[in-house]
Design a protein around this motif. Structure first.
Motif: not given
Lengths: 237, 392, 205
Positions: C80-81, C114-119, C184-185
């Motif tokens: 994860t991020k 894959k559609q993850g904001y934290n992945v 954000h990222d």
């Protein structure tokens, strides 16, 4: 266990002035809920926990829900001055005309609690609370001082939805990192731009690659060096 | 999060429901260390910020989110059936009970009935999952105590036999994706039931072996008795469920309370603990394994013939009527619940997982304060968490 | 030297080899992985080290908890991020020669999440990966095959010249920049040296 109306009556008897209304549930599960006014929610919660008959000592689940603003189109009858040509003569008269108007119903954030009783082995009793709107007035009372199990769950709701719980002993983000700025589970959250490698070189793929490279060069990177700065959403994914 | 600037007991407002704080004795600074996210004993990416006075733990703050894979957000876009493989990956050691909890919640939402043979298969697979989960949990706990893998080898040996059964029936060792709304995906052939009976016949011998090896072991007793005490009132108030709750003496097993599935037909007891410590949690898991074996023997004997899925049930492309439902089961780690809000569309409007591992961790600080830092690892291991469920 | 001659000499008790072969044989027969399980694939990795699919017979005798003592990092599970900076930091702390196996779909490209904001969509955005194992989770036999593939790769590394490994090359970098968690990222969202943009705009050859 008492029915939902009996529980509502018991709450209103014990905590006068508590605005409680029954929210019916149309599905076969039959789990109707009680909507509480935030101002008296704390006393209602304490009563539900300490009452001898209900003894709801176990808070099982706390959930956040996002209800975004809805655009509603409705037909309204309005009196208007209408010019009509009758026998070649223009006349204006007042008439009732139907017009369609667009109105924005403000959304809100909601928190739902599921309560059970370990002593009496009954449940669930579902409580709900709504915030005033989704933007600046997002405060709700925290039920952590009543049920400790709300502690981590309310932190998660704050992290992912943005509801601020007043009276929570330690309200900070749970799952995302501290510098993160958005509330990701909201319905209007936009994912950050994440370019994906695709081997098929057709037009949309090339266009995405171009947008992504252009974005990188704007951030001041030169070829071969590691680009600095974040990638903001460039036209979405 | 920084731990400097400790909150003092006198600075707190009245009525807060928080752990009773302890003061460091002596002067000198506290040592702040971060246990994790890369740590041999934290079961994955999990961090605990600990402030130590010598060896004693003064403050402990857990940090979550290292495995947050936004399962709930994905579920809002892929339909009801599409979430079923993702539920496997929540508590990845016990995928079949996750599937069951989700199927139960959707069946509550739509009012679907489940055929009898499917209910028996659900019970058999659920109890097999419970046995291998408790065995692995004990294995990991003892390994963190320093036993260097031997009990884990025994546990995984049994686990491999059970995983062979899962693979034979569902096609996959770990991510089974087997339950459907209204029944199970495929029927179990008679050969599989015979193989299952053989495995179950070997399980009591395994539990006896682990018992002889571990229960009277003096190192285990010296390290776990009296450590990590969790009083029952705090456990109930903090929403702790599962073997950890029953080790604190509270008689609450959802199989007996909610009467879901066909558990009423089976004769099994619910073990409770007296001393509320780590040793009790270990013993509760051993005893629950024995009760699960008893349920398995009864279920494998009585399983009737019949369909495993209602032929008229719509699994794909189904749109339940607007409404909501909360369905829960007694998963091996605690109460696993799913809360679904449907708005009449093909996707759930809100899909929420009630994670037992996360909520059981609410009391981690309470149990660890005042004990040595070496005990923190044991107490944490006795909570029996899986990071996939904590962070979803 | 031809095989026939080697065998003949071997029968007489004379063993002939090159330094390269000997050096690589020693390296590849004792790769010690680091204990680094992230998610579900970690359980399959543990099952591979257990009695049924014993990984120790391939040389992975002990899993070292400390990166300083490990040769191989098996990224098993979703990165994860929030975890990514720690993964890169751990990779930097490993001593050369070091290798990475990306186990499972999540480590290769984000996987089902894959559609993850934290992945993080694949750990090869920040560190170089030697072997990828597809699967969700890959079976223990697949992990053993990946291990053997890595051993073959190490066997084929020349000690001098162009293809020499990083630890024998004074110019090659072994430290990779650690991403920072932004608003954000992650910043930067990938490391261009390790994960180059494969297609040039407008050029289709």
């Amino acid at each position: 266990m008492k029915t939902i109306e009996e529980i509502k009556a018991a709450i209103e008897a014990a905590v006068p002035g508590a605005g409680v209304e029954v929210v019916p549930n149309a599905s076969p599960s039959g789990q109707h809920s009680l909507r509480l006014e935030p101002s008296h929610a704390f006393e209602v919660a304490k009563f539900l926990r300490d009452d001898a008959e209900l003894a709801l000592d176990f808070l099982s689940n706390a959930t956040g829900v996002d209800w975004p603003d809805k655009e509603v189109t409705e037909k309204v009858k309005v009196k208007r001055l209408v010019t009509k040509t009758v026998d070649g003569v223009e006349q204006s008269a007042e008439e009732t005309v139907e017009e369609s108007r667009k109105r924005v119903e403000p959304g809100c954030l909601e928190v739902v609690y599921h309560l059970f009783s370990m002593a009496k082995k009954h449940g669930p009793v579902v409580l709900r609370m709504k915030t005033v709107n989704r933007t600046d007035n997002v405060e709700l009372p925290s039920l952590t001082p009543v049920w400790r199990s709300a502690e981590l769950q309310e932190r998660e709701i704050f992290d992912l939805f943005g509801i601020v719980f007043t009276g929570h002993p330690d309200l900070r983000r749970l799952l995302m990192w501290d510098a993160f700025k958005d509330h990701p589970m909201r319905r209007d959250y936009v994912d950050p731009d994440d370019y994906e490698y695709e081997p098929t070189a057709h037009e949309q793929v090339l266009a995405r690659a171009a947008a992504h490279t252009a974005g990188e060069q704007i951030a001041g990177a030169s070829a071969g060096a590691i680009p600095g700065g974040g990638q903001e959403g460039i036209g979405g994914k | 999060m920084s731990l400097s600037g400790l909150e003092k007991e006198k600075d707190r407002p009245e009525g807060w429901n928080r752990p009773r704080l302890i003061e460091p004795d002596g002067e000198g600074e506290l040592l702040e260390i971060a246990m994790g996210p890369h740590h041999p004993s934290t079961h994955g990416g999990f961090r605990m910020d600990v402030a130590l006075d010598g060896e004693r733990v003064i403050r402990l703050k857990p940090v979550f989110g290292y495995l947050h894979r936004n399962h709930e957000k994905i579920a809002e876009g892929i339909g009801y059936l599409g979430s079923m493989p993702y539920t496997d990956r929540l508590d990845y050691i016990c995928s079949l009970t996750n599937n069951w909890a989700y199927a139960l919640a959707v069946e509550k939402l739509t009012g679907q009935e489940v055929p009898e043979r499917a209910e028996y298969l659900r019970v058999i697979l659920g109890e097999l999952t419970r046995v291998q989960n408790h065995a692995s949990s004990i294995g990991f706990l003892i390994q963190e105590m320093g036993a260097s893998g031997t009990p884990l080898m025994y546990a995984f040996r049994e686990r491999e036999k059970i995983l062979d059964l899962f693979e034979g029936l569902t096609g996959s060792r770990m991510m089974c994706n087997y339950m459907r709304f209204g029944g199970c995906r495929v029927d179990a052939p008679e050969a599989w039931l015979t193989a299952a009976r053989k495995v179950v016949a070997g399980l009591p011998g395994f539990v006896d072996e682990v018992d002889r090896l571990l229960t009277g072991n003096e190192i285990l007793m010296a390290r776990t008795q009296g450590v990590g005490v969790l009083p029952p009132e705090l456990a109930v108030n903090a929403g702790v469920t599962g073997p950890m709750l029953r080790a604190s003496g509270v008689n609450y097993d959802i199989r007996k309370v909610d009467h879901y599935g066909i558990y009423d037909r089976f004769n099994f007891r619910v073990p409770l603990g007296d001393h509320w410590d780590v040793y009790d949690r270990y013993m509760i898991r051993m005893l629950e394994m024995r009760e699960s074996i008893s349920i398995l023997e009864q279920a494998l004997k009585d399983i009737p013939a019949g369909p495993v899925m209602d032929a008229k049930a719509k699994i794909r492309g189904f749109r339940p009527k607007p409404g909501e439902a909360y369905g829960r089961i007694e998963a091996p780690k605690g109460e696993l619940g799913f809360y679904l809000i449907s708005d009449g569309g093909p996707n759930p409007y809100r899909y929420r997982v009630r994670p037992p591992s996360l909520i059981n961790l609410t009391v981690l600080e309470d149990m660890c304060l005042g004990s040595d830092v070496a005990d923190v690892v044991l107490i944490f291991g006795s909570v029996d968490i899986v990071l996939g469920e904590v962070d979803r | 030297m031809e095989e026939g001659l080697k065998i003949e000499l071997g029968k007489q008790g004379v063993f002939v080899t090159t330094i390269e072969e000997l050096y690589n044989w020693g390296r590849r027969s004792s790769i010690w992985p680091m204990q680094f399980g992230l998610a579900c694939c970690a359980i399959e990795m543990i099952a591979t080290t257990m009695a049924r699919y014993d990984l120790a017979r391939f040389g992975a005798e002990v899993f070292r908890p400390s990166p300083r003592q490990a040769d191989l990092m098996i990224i098993s599970g979703t990165v994860t991020k929030k975890m990514a900076p720690q993964v890169v930091r751990l990779y930097n702390q490993m001593a050369e020669p070091k290798y990475v196996i990306a186990m499972g779909a999540c480590a290769i490209s984000g996987g089902p999440f894959k559609q993850g904001y934290n992945v993080l969509k694949g750990i090869d955005r920040y560190i170089p990966v030697d072997v990828h194992i597809p699967g969700c989770p890959p079976r223990p036999e697949a992990l053993i095959q990946a291990f053997m593939t890595l051993q073959k790769k190490i066997d084929g590394q020349n000690l001098t010249g162009e293809g020499r490994p990083r630890h024998l090359d004074a110019e090659a970098q072994g430290e990779f920049p650690v991403p920072v968690q932004g608003e954000h990222d992650l910043e930067p969202s990938s490391n261009r040296l390790v994960w180059p943009l494969p297609m040039k705009t407008g050029i289709r050859d």
